[in-house]
Design a protein around this motif. Sequence first.
Motif, PDB file in Angstrom:
ATOM      1  N   VAL A   1       0.847  -1.190   0.000  1.00 25.22           N
ATOM      2  CA  VAL A   1       0.000   0.000   0.000  1.00 25.22           C
ATOM      3  C   VAL A   1       0.885   1.244   0.000  1.00 25.22           C
ATOM      4  CG1 VAL A   1      -1.790   1.264   1.265  1.00 25.22           C
ATOM      5  CG2 VAL A   1      -1.797  -1.248   1.264  1.00 25.22           C
ATOM      6  N   PRO A   2       0.760   2.094  -1.032  1.00 28.21           N
ATOM      7  CA  PRO A   2       1.570   3.329  -1.075  1.00 28.21           C
ATOM      8  C   PRO A   2       1.380   4.171   0.188  1.00 28.21           C
ATOM      9  CG  PRO A   2       0.537   2.946  -3.192  1.00 28.21           C
ATOM     10  CD  PRO A   2      -0.057   1.939  -2.234  1.00 28.21           C
ATOM     11  N   GLY A   3       2.513   4.674   0.706  1.00 29.47           N
ATOM     12  CA  GLY A   3       2.496   5.507   1.910  1.00 29.47           C
ATOM     13  C   GLY A   3       2.758   4.740   3.193  1.00 29.47           C
ATOM     14  N   ASN A   4       2.780   3.418   3.117  1.00 30.88           N
ATOM     15  CA  ASN A   4       3.039   2.608   4.313  1.00 30.88           C
ATOM     16  C   ASN A   4       4.530   2.313   4.455  1.00 30.88           C
ATOM     17  OD1 ASN A   4       0.404   2.494   5.090  1.00 30.88           O
ATOM     18  ND2 ASN A   4       0.074   0.364   4.530  1.00 30.88           N
ATOM     19  N   SER A   5       4.932   2.097   5.693  1.00 29.47           N
ATOM     20  CA  SER A   5       6.314   1.719   5.987  1.00 29.47           C
ATOM     21  C   SER A   5       6.311   0.632   7.050  1.00 29.47           C
ATOM     22  CB  SER A   5       7.132   2.935   6.450  1.00 29.47           C
ATOM     23  OG  SER A   5       6.555   3.507   7.615  1.00 29.47           O
ATOM     24  N   ALA A   6       7.409  -0.093   7.117  1.00 35.15           N
ATOM     25  CA  ALA A   6       7.548  -1.158   8.117  1.00 35.15           C
ATOM     26  C   ALA A   6       8.982  -1.176   8.616  1.00 35.15           C
ATOM     27  CB  ALA A   6       7.167  -2.509   7.516  1.00 35.15           C
TER      28      ALA A   6
ATOM     29  N   VAL B   1      16.088  -1.777   9.820  1.00 31.21           N
ATOM     30  CA  VAL B   1      15.815  -1.245   8.483  1.00 31.21           C
ATOM     31  C   VAL B   1      14.349  -0.834   8.398  1.00 31.21           C
ATOM     32  CG1 VAL B   1      15.655  -1.843   6.028  1.00 31.21           C
ATOM     33  CG2 VAL B   1      17.644  -2.552   7.353  1.00 31.21           C
ATOM     34  N   ILE B   2      14.128   0.340   7.832  1.00 35.64           N
ATOM     35  CA  ILE B   2      12.774   0.818   7.552  1.00 35.64           C
ATOM     36  C   ILE B   2      12.568   0.731   6.048  1.00 35.64           C
ATOM     37  CG2 ILE B   2      11.206   2.803   7.562  1.00 35.64           C
ATOM     38  CD1 ILE B   2      12.744   3.768  10.087  1.00 35.64           C
ATOM     39  N   VAL B   3      11.472   0.084   5.642  1.00 34.42           N
ATOM     40  CA  VAL B   3      11.112  -0.029   4.232  1.00 34.42           C
ATOM     41  C   VAL B   3       9.854   0.805   4.012  1.00 34.42           C
ATOM     42  CG1 VAL B   3      10.462  -1.604   2.371  1.00 34.42           C
ATOM     43  CG2 VAL B   3      12.117  -2.337   4.095  1.00 34.42           C
ATOM     44  N   TYR B   4       9.873   1.623   2.972  1.00 35.14           N
ATOM     45  CA  TYR B   4       8.753   2.510   2.660  1.00 35.14           C
ATOM     46  C   TYR B   4       8.261   2.266   1.236  1.00 35.14           C
ATOM     47  CZ  TYR B   4       6.229   6.728   1.367  1.00 35.14           C
ATOM     48  OH  TYR B   4       5.274   7.596   0.910  1.00 35.14           O
ATOM     49  N   CYS B   5       6.949   2.134   1.058  1.00 37.82           N
ATOM     50  CA  CYS B   5       6.340   1.971  -0.270  1.00 37.82           C
ATOM     51  C   CYS B   5       5.895   3.344  -0.761  1.00 37.82           C
ATOM     52  CB  CYS B   5       5.144   1.028  -0.200  1.00 37.82           C
ATOM     53  SG  CYS B   5       4.277   0.851  -1.775  1.00 37.82           S
ATOM     54  N   GLU B   6       6.586   3.855  -1.779  1.00 38.43           N
ATOM     55  CA  GLU B   6       6.233   5.163  -2.337  1.00 38.43           C
ATOM     56  C   GLU B   6       4.972   5.045  -3.203  1.00 38.43           C
ATOM     57  OE1 GLU B   6       8.274   8.682  -4.976  1.00 38.43           O
ATOM     58  OE2 GLU B   6       8.961   6.638  -5.263  1.00 38.43           O
ATOM     59  N   ILE B   7       5.055   4.225  -4.220  1.00 38.21           N
ATOM     60  CA  ILE B   7       3.919   3.880  -5.069  1.00 38.21           C
ATOM     61  C   ILE B   7       4.034   2.384  -5.346  1.00 38.21           C
ATOM     62  CG2 ILE B   7       3.644   6.158  -6.154  1.00 38.21           C
ATOM     63  CD1 ILE B   7       5.194   5.099  -8.561  1.00 38.21           C
TER      64      ILE B   7
ATOM     65  N   TYR C   1      10.029   1.252  -3.931  1.00 35.14           N
ATOM     66  CA  TYR C   1      10.348   1.162  -2.508  1.00 35.14           C
ATOM     67  C   TYR C   1      11.638   1.886  -2.163  1.00 35.14           C
ATOM     68  CZ  TYR C   1       6.759  -2.380  -2.438  1.00 35.14           C
ATOM     69  OH  TYR C   1       5.558  -3.031  -2.546  1.00 35.14           O
ATOM     70  N   TYR C   2      11.690   2.390  -0.940  1.00 31.56           N
ATOM     71  CA  TYR C   2      12.895   2.952  -0.348  1.00 31.56           C
ATOM     72  C   TYR C   2      13.213   2.128   0.896  1.00 31.56           C
ATOM     73  CZ  TYR C   2      12.356   7.281  -3.073  1.00 31.56           C
ATOM     74  OH  TYR C   2      12.256   8.203  -4.080  1.00 31.56           O
TER      75      TYR C   2
ATOM     76  N   PHE D   1      12.582  12.810   9.642  1.00 30.08           N
ATOM     77  CA  PHE D   1      13.045  12.468   8.300  1.00 30.08           C
ATOM     78  C   PHE D   1      11.847  12.104   7.439  1.00 30.08           C
ATOM     79  CE2 PHE D   1      16.256  11.376  11.390  1.00 30.08           C
ATOM     80  CZ  PHE D   1      17.446  11.838  10.830  1.00 30.08           C
ATOM     81  N   ILE D   2      11.958  12.337   6.139  1.00 35.23           N
ATOM     82  CA  ILE D   2      10.943  11.889   5.201  1.00 35.23           C
ATOM     83  C   ILE D   2      11.516  10.704   4.437  1.00 35.23           C
ATOM     84  CG2 ILE D   2      11.610  13.550   3.406  1.00 35.23           C
ATOM     85  CD1 ILE D   2       8.537  13.709   2.781  1.00 35.23           C
ATOM     86  N   PHE D   3      10.705   9.654   4.259  1.00 37.75           N
ATOM     87  CA  PHE D   3      11.202   8.419   3.665  1.00 37.75           C
ATOM     88  C   PHE D   3      11.270   8.443   2.143  1.00 37.75           C
ATOM     89  CE2 PHE D   3       9.553   6.400   7.746  1.00 37.75           C
ATOM     90  CZ  PHE D   3      10.792   6.496   8.351  1.00 37.75           C
ATOM     91  N   ILE D   4      10.983   9.560   1.537  1.00 39.63           N
ATOM     92  CA  ILE D   4      11.217   9.706   0.097  1.00 39.63           C
ATOM     93  C   ILE D   4      12.556  10.425  -0.019  1.00 39.63           C
ATOM     94  CG2 ILE D   4      10.393  10.666  -2.081  1.00 39.63           C
ATOM     95  CD1 ILE D   4       7.561  10.545  -0.859  1.00 39.63           C
ATOM     96  N   GLY D   5      13.629   9.666  -0.088  1.00 39.94           N
ATOM     97  CA  GLY D   5      14.972  10.221  -0.134  1.00 39.94           C
ATOM     98  C   GLY D   5      15.694  10.244   1.199  1.00 39.94           C
ATOM     99  N   GLY D   6      14.976  10.149   2.305  1.00 40.70           N
ATOM    100  CA  GLY D   6      15.603  10.105   3.619  1.00 40.70           C
ATOM    101  C   GLY D   6      16.054  11.441   4.171  1.00 40.70           C
ATOM    102  N   SER D   7      15.607  12.541   3.578  1.00 32.55           N
ATOM    103  CA  SER D   7      16.048  13.882   3.984  1.00 32.55           C
ATOM    104  C   SER D   7      15.548  14.271   5.371  1.00 32.55           C
ATOM    105  CB  SER D   7      15.551  14.928   2.985  1.00 32.55           C
ATOM    106  OG  SER D   7      16.049  14.656   1.720  1.00 32.55           O
ATOM    107  N   VAL D   8      16.339  15.114   6.036  1.00 34.37           N
ATOM    108  CA  VAL D   8      15.965  15.673   7.335  1.00 34.37           C
ATOM    109  C   VAL D   8      14.919  16.764   7.087  1.00 34.37           C
ATOM    110  CG1 VAL D   8      16.788  16.882   9.382  1.00 34.37           C
ATOM    111  CG2 VAL D   8      18.297  15.283   8.201  1.00 34.37           C
TER     112      VAL D   8
END
Length: 147
Positions: A57-62, A72-78, A82-83, A115-122
């Motif tokens: 599901v886009p927007g979810n992370s685990a 490790v954090i995995v994020y579903c962008e679309i 994944y990031y 932090f934002i999980f799209i790129g990991g930026s502060v």
Amino acid sequence: MQKKSNSRKSGYSGMKYLFFIAFSFLMYSSCNEIDSEIPDVWVGLNLDLGLYNELTVPGNSAYFPNQGFGGVIVYCEIEGSYYAFDAACTNEINPSCRVANDGVVGKCSCCESEFIFIGGSVTKGPAAAPLKQYNTSLNGNILRIYN
């Protein structure tokens, strides 16, 4: 007089050219990404997305403990994109100061950097470096996270 004027212009143009080169070099060197000081720890995680439906599901992370330096954090962008990031905060450099995930954002439990999980930026707080990012690849239903 015309010749003196032209020589001044060409000298002035040369100075502008040198200034432009020096300015470009300084801008390039100051824009380089800040390297994370999170230690390099081998990561080789294979996730069956049939078992981890929330990651489809886009927007979810685990969060996956016992991987990398701080988990490790995995994020579903679309769908299909994944990031993956180390959950250790780049400000604290301590595996017990974990970035807790909440959808697209994460917050350090120690210094409260966000932090934002799209790129990991502060996005907020004292951390200067982005989260340490890992590679991802999707083959069918298997998401591979590795370095």
